[in-house]
Structure formats: C-alpha cells, structure tokens
Design a protein around this motif. Structure first.
Motif, mmCIF file in Angstrom:
data_model
loop_
_atom_site.group_PDB
_atom_site.id
_atom_site.type_symbol
_atom_site.label_atom_id
_atom_site.label_comp_id
_atom_site.label_asym_id
_atom_site.label_seq_id
_atom_site.Cartn_x
_atom_site.Cartn_y
_atom_site.Cartn_z
ATOM 1 N N GLN A 125 0.826 -1.212 0.000
ATOM 2 C CA GLN A 125 0.000 0.000 0.000
ATOM 3 C C GLN A 125 0.863 1.265 0.000
ATOM 4 O OE1 GLN A 125 -3.317 0.394 -0.108
ATOM 5 N NE2 GLN A 125 -3.928 -1.731 0.036
ATOM 6 N N SER A 126 2.179 1.137 -0.190
ATOM 7 C CA SER A 126 3.059 2.300 -0.036
ATOM 8 C C SER A 126 2.967 3.286 -1.194
ATOM 9 C CB SER A 126 4.515 1.855 0.143
ATOM 10 O OG SER A 126 4.984 1.198 -1.018
ATOM 11 N N TYR A 127 2.522 2.848 -2.369
ATOM 12 C CA TYR A 127 2.426 3.764 -3.503
ATOM 13 C C TYR A 127 0.995 3.769 -4.024
ATOM 14 C CZ TYR A 127 2.865 5.834 -8.090
ATOM 15 O OH TYR A 127 2.689 6.637 -9.184
ATOM 16 N N GLN A 128 0.327 4.893 -3.888
ATOM 17 C CA GLN A 128 -1.056 4.991 -4.343
ATOM 18 C C GLN A 128 -1.147 5.519 -5.772
ATOM 19 O OE1 GLN A 128 -3.673 3.801 -2.700
ATOM 20 N NE2 GLN A 128 -2.391 3.176 -0.997
ATOM 21 N N GLY A 129 -0.350 6.512 -6.142
ATOM 22 C CA GLY A 129 -0.406 7.084 -7.488
ATOM 23 C C GLY A 129 -1.678 7.880 -7.715
ATOM 24 N N ARG A 130 -1.652 8.731 -8.705
ATOM 25 C CA ARG A 130 -2.812 9.557 -9.025
ATOM 26 C C ARG A 130 -3.734 8.804 -9.961
ATOM 27 N NH1 ARG A 130 -2.829 14.292 -7.160
ATOM 28 N NH2 ARG A 130 -4.032 15.308 -8.783
ATOM 29 N N THR A 131 -5.020 8.949 -9.736
ATOM 30 C CA THR A 131 -6.011 8.284 -10.575
ATOM 31 C C THR A 131 -6.358 9.170 -11.767
ATOM 32 O OG1 THR A 131 -7.882 9.242 -9.391
ATOM 33 C CG2 THR A 131 -7.007 7.140 -8.559
ATOM 34 N N CYS A 132 -7.036 8.583 -12.745
ATOM 35 C CA CYS A 132 -7.495 9.350 -13.902
ATOM 36 C C CYS A 132 -8.452 10.455 -13.466
ATOM 37 C CB CYS A 132 -8.186 8.430 -14.914
ATOM 38 S SG CYS A 132 -7.090 7.223 -15.666
ATOM 39 N N GLU A 133 -9.266 10.151 -12.475
ATOM 40 C CA GLU A 133 -10.220 11.149 -11.987
ATOM 41 C C GLU A 133 -9.494 12.349 -11.383
ATOM 42 O OE1 GLU A 133 -13.190 11.049 -8.327
ATOM 43 O OE2 GLU A 133 -13.879 9.768 -9.994
ATOM 44 N N GLN A 134 -8.363 12.098 -10.726
ATOM 45 C CA GLN A 134 -7.594 13.174 -10.113
ATOM 46 C C GLN A 134 -6.778 13.949 -11.144
ATOM 47 O OE1 GLN A 134 -5.457 10.564 -7.486
ATOM 48 N NE2 GLN A 134 -6.601 11.275 -5.690
ATOM 49 N N ASP A 135 -6.259 13.254 -12.154
ATOM 50 C CA ASP A 135 -5.370 13.890 -13.127
ATOM 51 C C ASP A 135 -5.435 13.123 -14.439
ATOM 52 O OD1 ASP A 135 -3.280 14.978 -14.599
ATOM 53 O OD2 ASP A 135 -1.881 15.017 -12.915
ATOM 54 N N ILE A 136 -6.260 13.589 -15.382
ATOM 55 C CA ILE A 136 -6.468 12.889 -16.655
ATOM 56 C C ILE A 136 -5.183 12.793 -17.467
ATOM 57 C CG2 ILE A 136 -7.219 14.942 -17.925
ATOM 58 C CD1 ILE A 136 -8.763 11.485 -18.340
ATOM 59 N N LYS A 137 -4.293 13.764 -17.329
ATOM 60 C CA LYS A 137 -3.072 13.766 -18.131
ATOM 61 C C LYS A 137 -1.992 12.856 -17.549
ATOM 62 C CE LYS A 137 0.470 16.811 -19.935
ATOM 63 N NZ LYS A 137 1.457 17.518 -19.135
ATOM 64 N N ASP A 138 -1.740 12.960 -16.241
ATOM 65 C CA ASP A 138 -0.634 12.223 -15.633
ATOM 66 C C ASP A 138 -1.081 11.095 -14.709
ATOM 67 O OD1 ASP A 138 1.309 13.852 -16.848
ATOM 68 O OD2 ASP A 138 1.023 15.387 -15.306
ATOM 69 N N GLY A 139 -2.379 10.881 -14.567
ATOM 70 C CA GLY A 139 -2.867 9.828 -13.688
ATOM 71 C C GLY A 139 -2.955 8.502 -14.401
ATOM 72 N N GLY A 140 -3.562 7.553 -13.745
ATOM 73 C CA GLY A 140 -3.781 6.242 -14.342
ATOM 74 C C GLY A 140 -2.696 5.256 -13.999
ATOM 75 N N GLY A 141 -2.902 4.035 -14.463
ATOM 76 C CA GLY A 141 -1.950 2.967 -14.208
ATOM 77 C C GLY A 141 -2.423 2.072 -13.081
ATOM 78 N N PRO A 142 -1.543 1.197 -12.605
ATOM 79 C CA PRO A 142 -1.942 0.255 -11.558
ATOM 80 C C PRO A 142 -2.015 0.919 -10.186
ATOM 81 C CG PRO A 142 0.347 -0.095 -12.174
ATOM 82 C CD PRO A 142 -0.187 0.958 -13.099
ATOM 83 N N HIS A 143 -2.966 0.468 -9.386
ATOM 84 C CA HIS A 143 -3.148 0.951 -8.019
ATOM 85 C C HIS A 143 -3.371 -0.245 -7.110
ATOM 86 C CE1 HIS A 143 -3.637 5.041 -9.537
ATOM 87 N NE2 HIS A 143 -4.447 4.543 -10.447
ATOM 88 N N PRO A 144 -2.990 -0.118 -5.825
ATOM 89 C CA PRO A 144 -3.278 -1.217 -4.899
ATOM 90 C C PRO A 144 -4.774 -1.306 -4.648
ATOM 91 C CG PRO A 144 -2.298 0.653 -3.740
ATOM 92 C CD PRO A 144 -2.282 0.986 -5.197
ATOM 93 N N PRO A 145 -5.239 -2.423 -4.100
ATOM 94 C CA PRO A 145 -6.663 -2.513 -3.773
ATOM 95 C C PRO A 145 -7.013 -1.475 -2.712
ATOM 96 C CG PRO A 145 -5.467 -4.386 -2.887
ATOM 97 C CD PRO A 145 -4.497 -3.622 -3.715
ATOM 98 N N GLU A 146 -8.300 -1.170 -2.625
ATOM 99 C CA GLU A 146 -8.749 -0.249 -1.579
ATOM 100 C C GLU A 146 -8.285 -0.782 -0.231
ATOM 101 O OE1 GLU A 146 -10.542 2.717 -1.579
ATOM 102 O OE2 GLU A 146 -10.076 2.658 -3.724
ATOM 103 N N PRO A 147 -7.849 0.113 0.668
ATOM 104 C CA PRO A 147 -7.463 -0.369 1.989
ATOM 105 C C PRO A 147 -8.619 -1.115 2.656
ATOM 106 C CG PRO A 147 -6.781 1.915 1.703
ATOM 107 C CD PRO A 147 -7.653 1.551 0.507
ATOM 108 N N ALA A 148 -8.281 -2.145 3.395
ATOM 109 C CA ALA A 148 -9.304 -2.949 4.070
ATOM 110 C C ALA A 148 -9.922 -2.121 5.196
ATOM 111 C CB ALA A 148 -8.665 -4.212 4.634
ATOM 112 N N GLY A 149 -11.158 -2.454 5.515
ATOM 113 C CA GLY A 149 -11.866 -1.738 6.572
ATOM 114 C C GLY A 149 -12.801 -2.645 7.336
#
Length: 190
Positions: A161-185
C-alpha cells in the motif's frame, strides 16, 4: 512516444477568433489521432486484486509479484492505549518486516478480525515506521475496535500500500496505471 512530436495545445488566450479555432478542432483531432498523440490523453486505472490475509505474508507489488519482503504479526493483546486509557481496551499488536529497507519500503494493511475473519478494524502499517538491525524491522501499533472481546487474531494483507499514485479522476493527463486494492476496513471479509 519516441520519435513523435506532439504539438502543444493551443493558447486559448490568444487573439485568434473563437470561430477559427472551433473550425480547426475536428482537423486537429484527426491529426493527433493519426499521429498517435491522442494516446497521451488516454487514461486507464487498474486495481490489484486483494491478496490472501494471513499472520505472515510475502508482500506483493501491484502485479502480484513478491517484493522479497516478509511481513508478520509477532504478537497482539488487548489493553488500553497509554495515551487514552479512558477509551478502554484496544488491540495492541507488534509486527515485523524482514528484508525491507530502513528508510523506504512497503506498507501493508493490518486488521483485527473475528472468528469468521471479518475485519473489526484495520490500519496500514509502514515498514519505514519500524526499526531494527539488518533488515528485520519491528514496530507496534493499536487498533481501536468497537467490540475488542470479539478479536480472534490480527492478520496482514500482502498487497503493498506504499504507492497509491494519481487516478485518472484526479489527473487525466498524468494519472492512471496500476493501483493497490482499496485499503481494508471494518466489515470486510478476509
């Protein structure tokens, strides 16, 4: 893309009349699409599958490959947190990362679960917050849960979970790619 020069977007504050700009938009889009420049604006998010929770796990990267780091719950007990004893018992657990770097490294979700492996409370623990010699880094933390008497064990989820990265919703130009699963709750079946 190497070898392809993508033109910069037009400066909308220029003195060019809006009608002339709009008339050239379809042609400009066709040119960008044919040149391959449109792929620069494609944004795709992918989310890793949540790994199998256990007391000891091999930490996995976003594609599910082991990072060469083991995370383990060393022990746990119910006791009041020393800073807020009036809140009653919490889950005090100790964890260890073997093979992680001292200043940066993976992070995993730790969850207190009941007998049916339903999460009662979770938090992310970072190897960089642990300490110790020769890559065996230990730390401790507390989990506040609504019904501490129901806690059967503390499990770790192997996804880094150490690298979240920016999502497409947050940044259409530089976001996207692989993300970890949502943190467990709380309430998640592990």
């Amino acid at each position: 893309m190497p070898g392809i020069h993508c033109p910069a977007p037009p400066d909308w504050r220029s003195s060019v009349p809006a009608a002339r700009i709009l008339a050239g938009v379809p042609l400009a889009l066709v040119i960008l699409a044919l040149s391959g420049c449109s792929s620069l604006w494609d944004c795709t998010d992918t989310t890793a599958e949540r790994g199998e929770a256990a007391v000891s796990v091999q930490v996995e990267d976003l594609s599910g490959r082991p990072l060469g780091v083991t995370a383990e719950v060393v022990d746990w007990r119910l006791e009041p947190h020393p800073h807020v004893p009036s809140e009653g018992d919490q889950v005090h657990f100790r964890y260890r990362f073997d093979g992680a770097g001292e200043t940066s490294g993976p992070a995993v979700d730790a969850c207190a679960v009941d007998k049916g492996r339903v999460a009662l409370g979770c938090r992310t623990v970072h190897s960089s917050e642990a300490f110790g010699p020769d890559g065996a880094l230990t730390g401790d933390d507390y989990l506040a849960v609504e019904h501490p008497e129901q806690v059967a064990e503390v499990l770790l989820i192997p996804n880094d979970q150490s690298y979240q990265g920016r999502t497409c919703e947050q940044d259409i130009k530089d976001g996207g790619g692989p993300h970890p699963p949502e943190p467990a709750g709380a309430g998640d079946q592990l």
